[in-house]
Design an enzyme around this catalytic site. Sequence first.
Site, PDB file in Angstrom:
ATOM      1  N   ARG A  86       0.940  -1.274  -0.134  1.00 55.69           N
ATOM      2  CA  ARG A  86       0.119  -0.180  -0.032  1.00 55.69           C
ATOM      3  C   ARG A  86       0.825   1.385   0.265  1.00 55.69           C
ATOM      4  NH1 ARG A  86      -4.712   0.782   4.721  1.00 55.69           N
ATOM      5  NH2 ARG A  86      -2.874   1.030   5.686  1.00 55.69           N
TER       6      ARG A  86
ATOM      7  N   LYS B 205      -2.766   6.772   1.666  1.00 55.52           N
ATOM      8  CA  LYS B 205      -2.387   7.192   3.060  1.00 55.52           C
ATOM      9  C   LYS B 205      -1.447   8.421   2.828  1.00 55.52           C
ATOM     10  CE  LYS B 205      -2.330   5.034   6.872  1.00 55.52           C
ATOM     11  NZ  LYS B 205      -3.525   5.346   7.529  1.00 55.52           N
TER      12      LYS B 205
ATOM     13  N   GLU C 165     -16.275   7.129   4.159  1.00 52.14           N
ATOM     14  CA  GLU C 165     -15.412   6.536   5.187  1.00 52.14           C
ATOM     15  C   GLU C 165     -15.700   7.534   6.591  1.00 52.14           C
ATOM     16  OE1 GLU C 165     -11.035   5.974   5.240  1.00 52.14           O
ATOM     17  OE2 GLU C 165     -11.004   5.968   3.004  1.00 52.14           O
TER      18      GLU C 165
END
Length: 315
Positions: A60, A162, A198
């Site tokens: 990720r 992220k 989210e």
Amino acid sequence: MKCCEDGNFVQGNLTHYGNIQFSPFAAVLNYGQGIIEGLKVNRKEDGRLLLFRPDQHALRMKMGAQRMCMPSPSIHQFIHAVKQTALANIRWVPPPGKGSLYIRPLLIGSGPVLGVGPAPEYMFLTYASPVGNYFKQDKTPLSLYVEEEEVRAFSGGVGGVKSVSNYGPVLKALVRAKSLGFSDVLYLDSVNKKYLEEVSAANIFTLKGNVISTPPTSGTILPGITRKSIIEIARGLGFQVEERSISVHELTEADEVFCTGTAVGVAAVGSVTYRGTRFEFKVGENTVCQALGSTLVGIQTGLIEDKEEWIINIH
């Protein structure tokens, strides 16, 4: 460890925790060129340290680095750094059942740049802290507030990685929601303002009957490692799992709602408030949320057999 313009990270070194120095012109300070990760180390009853799916976190970070125009450490370098950080801080890993050692890998544009552009140098570092439950209410079900003014992400942006720049913008809505007594904010899509996206730092799931639903990771939603694990666990337990758009109005029919994330684990949502109306959901014993959370924690702590080889023993 550091990386210059050739794109290769050199061998890193372990140092004592402390402040780091770089130029005020550093790309991360001026233009937000940075990626964070987060994963946990748990202590087993026999003293061994267990690391959960570090390869997925490394992958990720690589995906996020590509989006942010950054080189990234190899999967091997990432996992090695996490292992060394855990072993160096072994005395800070809480006893079984008392918490975890949270490890924060950080990839930043540390080199100086005045004009908008990629940094000439990058730094990858990992550091750690012992942690308990993310939400201070411990096992108290979460109360979420649906945010309609602020948006967390938009199509074509960086909501699916992220990036360090993803978290500052949620603070305004989060502080406002907490001042009103809510645990966290539930964000809607930026276009229609009707589909669930989210929570501030966690993925969202709903349950109706035997069907578990969660919004798809189509660019605006972070592909959580815990999210991915819960989907696989739920399917293994016989649930039908759908990744699809979920209208906020579907909350009126949901049996359960829960959040997932490395920090929060699997957290039950007791209520969601939308336009002044409070929707409540089943929580507590004998819930699907509890079953999924117990299974996940069992695997992470070595109490349940790791059939998927998600765990790495590091001590």
